[in-house]
Design a protein around this motif. Sequence first.
Motif, PDB file in Angstrom:
ATOM      1  N   GLY A  80       8.210  -1.633   0.374  1.00 40.33           N
ATOM      2  CA  GLY A  80       9.423  -2.420   0.177  1.00 40.33           C
ATOM      3  C   GLY A  80       9.538  -2.999  -1.229  1.00 40.33           C
ATOM      4  N   GLY A  81       9.055  -2.286  -2.249  1.00 42.26           N
ATOM      5  CA  GLY A  81       9.142  -2.773  -3.629  1.00 42.26           C
ATOM      6  C   GLY A  81       7.767  -2.812  -4.269  1.00 42.26           C
ATOM      7  N   ALA A  82       7.735  -2.905  -5.595  1.00 45.11           N
ATOM      8  CA  ALA A  82       6.456  -2.947  -6.302  1.00 45.11           C
ATOM      9  C   ALA A  82       5.679  -4.212  -5.930  1.00 45.11           C
ATOM     10  CB  ALA A  82       6.668  -2.888  -7.810  1.00 45.11           C
ATOM     11  N   SER A  85       3.942  -3.368  -2.897  1.00 39.05           N
ATOM     12  CA  SER A  85       2.809  -2.490  -3.234  1.00 39.05           C
ATOM     13  C   SER A  85       1.619  -3.320  -3.697  1.00 39.05           C
ATOM     14  CB  SER A  85       3.193  -1.479  -4.324  1.00 39.05           C
ATOM     15  OG  SER A  85       4.227  -0.622  -3.876  1.00 39.05           O
ATOM     16  N   ASN A  86       1.885  -4.362  -4.490  1.00 41.53           N
ATOM     17  CA  ASN A  86       0.801  -5.238  -4.946  1.00 41.53           C
ATOM     18  C   ASN A  86       0.092  -5.901  -3.760  1.00 41.53           C
ATOM     19  OD1 ASN A  86       1.246  -4.772  -7.677  1.00 41.53           O
ATOM     20  ND2 ASN A  86       2.528  -6.597  -7.959  1.00 41.53           N
ATOM     21  N   VAL A  87       0.883  -6.420  -2.823  1.00 42.48           N
ATOM     22  CA  VAL A  87       0.307  -7.075  -1.641  1.00 42.48           C
ATOM     23  C   VAL A  87      -0.575  -6.074  -0.893  1.00 42.48           C
ATOM     24  CG1 VAL A  87       0.821  -8.125   0.611  1.00 42.48           C
ATOM     25  CG2 VAL A  87       2.255  -8.683  -1.377  1.00 42.48           C
ATOM     26  N   TRP A 163      -4.784  -4.392 -12.886  1.00 45.88           N
ATOM     27  CA  TRP A 163      -4.348  -4.155 -14.269  1.00 45.88           C
ATOM     28  C   TRP A 163      -2.831  -4.149 -14.271  1.00 45.88           C
ATOM     29  CZ3 TRP A 163      -7.364  -3.758 -18.558  1.00 45.88           C
ATOM     30  CH2 TRP A 163      -6.781  -3.261 -19.732  1.00 45.88           C
ATOM     31  N   ILE A 164      -2.228  -4.888 -15.202  1.00 46.02           N
ATOM     32  CA  ILE A 164      -0.765  -4.978 -15.239  1.00 46.02           C
ATOM     33  C   ILE A 164      -0.265  -4.278 -16.486  1.00 46.02           C
ATOM     34  CG2 ILE A 164       1.213  -6.534 -14.987  1.00 46.02           C
ATOM     35  CD1 ILE A 164      -1.031  -7.079 -12.932  1.00 46.02           C
ATOM     36  N   THR A 165       0.746  -3.485 -16.325  1.00 48.26           N
ATOM     37  CA  THR A 165       1.339  -2.865 -17.497  1.00 48.26           C
ATOM     38  C   THR A 165       2.839  -3.128 -17.466  1.00 48.26           C
ATOM     39  OG1 THR A 165       1.772  -0.761 -18.561  1.00 48.26           O
ATOM     40  CG2 THR A 165       1.024  -0.652 -16.293  1.00 48.26           C
ATOM     41  N   ALA A 194       5.189  -1.487 -12.289  1.00 51.82           N
ATOM     42  CA  ALA A 194       6.515  -1.559 -11.664  1.00 51.82           C
ATOM     43  C   ALA A 194       7.636  -0.971 -12.519  1.00 51.82           C
ATOM     44  CB  ALA A 194       6.838  -3.003 -11.311  1.00 51.82           C
ATOM     45  N   ALA A 195       7.707  -1.415 -13.772  1.00 54.05           N
ATOM     46  CA  ALA A 195       8.876  -1.074 -14.595  1.00 54.05           C
ATOM     47  C   ALA A 195       8.521  -0.093 -15.710  1.00 54.05           C
ATOM     48  CB  ALA A 195       9.469  -2.355 -15.175  1.00 54.05           C
ATOM     49  N   GLU A 196       7.435   0.674 -15.543  1.00 51.27           N
ATOM     50  CA  GLU A 196       6.941   1.519 -16.636  1.00 51.27           C
ATOM     51  C   GLU A 196       7.467   2.955 -16.604  1.00 51.27           C
ATOM     52  OE1 GLU A 196       4.642   0.179 -19.287  1.00 51.27           O
ATOM     53  OE2 GLU A 196       5.986  -1.281 -18.397  1.00 51.27           O
ATOM     54  N   TYR A 216       4.650   1.235  -8.204  1.00 48.93           N
ATOM     55  CA  TYR A 216       5.852   1.300  -9.061  1.00 48.93           C
ATOM     56  C   TYR A 216       7.029   0.784  -8.253  1.00 48.93           C
ATOM     57  CZ  TYR A 216       3.156   4.960 -11.544  1.00 48.93           C
ATOM     58  OH  TYR A 216       2.199   5.665 -12.220  1.00 48.93           O
ATOM     59  N   SER A 217       8.053   0.305  -8.945  1.00 52.51           N
ATOM     60  CA  SER A 217       9.316  -0.024  -8.281  1.00 52.51           C
ATOM     61  C   SER A 217      10.088   1.257  -8.023  1.00 52.51           C
ATOM     62  CB  SER A 217      10.180  -0.900  -9.183  1.00 52.51           C
ATOM     63  OG  SER A 217       9.702  -2.207  -9.206  1.00 52.51           O
ATOM     64  N   GLY A 218      10.694   1.357  -6.856  1.00 49.62           N
ATOM     65  CA  GLY A 218      11.579   2.489  -6.600  1.00 49.62           C
ATOM     66  C   GLY A 218      12.965   2.230  -7.161  1.00 49.62           C
TER      67      GLY A 218
HETATM   68  C1  LIG Z   1       9.789  -5.806 -11.302  1.00 54.71           C
HETATM   69  C2  LIG Z   1       8.322  -6.031 -11.235  1.00 54.71           C
HETATM   70  C3  LIG Z   1       7.687  -6.229 -10.007  1.00 54.71           C
HETATM   71  C4  LIG Z   1       8.460  -6.315  -8.704  1.00 54.71           C
HETATM   72  O1  LIG Z   1       9.052  -5.098  -8.397  1.00 54.71           O
HETATM   73  P1  LIG Z   1       9.990  -4.952  -7.097  1.00 54.71           P
HETATM   74  O2  LIG Z   1      10.166  -3.466  -6.949  1.00 54.71           O
HETATM   75  O3  LIG Z   1      11.251  -5.657  -7.405  1.00 54.71           O
HETATM   76  O4  LIG Z   1       9.269  -5.554  -5.946  1.00 54.71           O
HETATM   77  C5  LIG Z   1       6.307  -6.380  -9.991  1.00 54.71           C
HETATM   78  N1  LIG Z   1       5.582  -6.337 -11.134  1.00 54.71           N
HETATM   79  C6  LIG Z   1       6.161  -6.160 -12.342  1.00 54.71           C
HETATM   80  C7  LIG Z   1       5.296  -6.103 -13.565  1.00 54.71           C
HETATM   81  C8  LIG Z   1       7.557  -5.988 -12.440  1.00 54.71           C
HETATM   82  O5  LIG Z   1       8.151  -5.788 -13.623  1.00 54.71           O
END
Ligand SMILES: *Cc1c(COP(=O)(O)O)cnc(C)c1O
Length: 392
Positions: A80-82, A85-87, A163-165, A194-196, A216-218
């Motif tokens: 349900g979103g990035a 995915s993290n959770v 790791w965050i990008t 997410a936004a890469e 990743y975000s869809g």
């Molecule tokens: C946008 C973003 C998220 C959240 O993504 P969703 O798909 O809206 O849940 C998480 N981490 C980073 C780094 C983001 O830029």
Amino acid sequence: MTASQGHNNEVPGVYARLGVKPIINAQSWITALGGSLMAPEVMRAMQEASTAFVDLHELQGAAGKVLAQACGAEAGLVTGGAAASNVLMAAACMTGDDPSKIDRLPDSTGMKNELVLFDGHRNHYDSNYEIAGATIVPWGFAGSGKAYQLEEAINEKTCAMAWITAPFMHHPMSFAEAAKIAHSHGVPVIVDAAAEVPPAENLTRFIAEGADMVGYSGGKGIGGPQGTGLLVGRADLVDAAYQNHLNTRGTRAGVGRSAKASKEDIVGLVTALQIFNDTDHEAVWAGWRAGAVHIVDRLGGIEGLRVVLEDGDPNRQGPQAVIYFGSDWRGPGPDELRAALRAGDPAIHVGMGGYGDEINIVMTNVRSGEERIIADRLEEILSNQKIEKETK
Ligand SMILES: *Cc1c(COP(=O)(O)O)cnc(C)c1O
């Protein structure tokens, strides 16, 4: 974004009936500004998906294969979103496939539950790991992190290295180096990317460089439903993530159950990903560049302002028009200018800069024709200001 999605002056009826006005989004794939727009083919696929019942587990299995292939991973899952995915990634690293642990989260007492995260990677979304029940153990300090500091942060309670990008995120070392250190201690590596995407290469890059799971975000650059995300990685960990989502073997809904993907979401994301893979990214990039150049050309020669095209800066999502404010600029400052743009009709949202107090105009979500509206409005605000000052 496709040409068929150009600017349209008509307010879509569904928004008009709710009294909500569309905006111009020159700030990128910001969730609060609508993420991205879906291609008509994605909408058609979602509509078609809504005409039959299917077994969601079977659908996730089939979709997961498409995601995995696109990312060079063993397995995949639509989330349900990035953020979801993290959770799920954090949860999977704590529980593995143990149903009793999955039933217990977010109470992670007695589990490996420490997640190491570079201090400079602390961000808005790291609460996602805590929601799963993990404790964040930062390493390094602000912009700097050494290998020994990462080694010291890892112990027998460590469940993962995250790791965050993201744009303007500073990295202490290469991702591959950090992943190697974590792996030498048997610690799995999870990535928030997410936004890469685009660039498209980033779909495979992190797995290739050693990530065990990537999210990743869809609904950002991939152009899928705004409420979707991708989770790809090692088969055993993706399975554990799935259990923390839909928990087919335990008794309670998993910690990630609140961020489900519907059958329409799953089909929409798979379709968007296939379209994304078939896209001529250079042509899309050229369209963004042309829009940015239009704005730069229209705003040249204003005393005190430097308006330039920036193209190829990895911190900037695609070619952008960037406005720098000189010390001799007498007009509105960046915050005032942003407020004036938001106050107009349609409201225009522009970027927060990144390097300092510049304004960046991100083209990824600017629909064809809107670059002219943005340039008109900026010209009007900036030149009125000049006239006002001159006549004072
Ligand atoms: C946008 C973003 C998220 C959240 O993504 P969703 O798909 O809206 O849940 C998480 N981490 C980073 C780094 C983001 O830029």
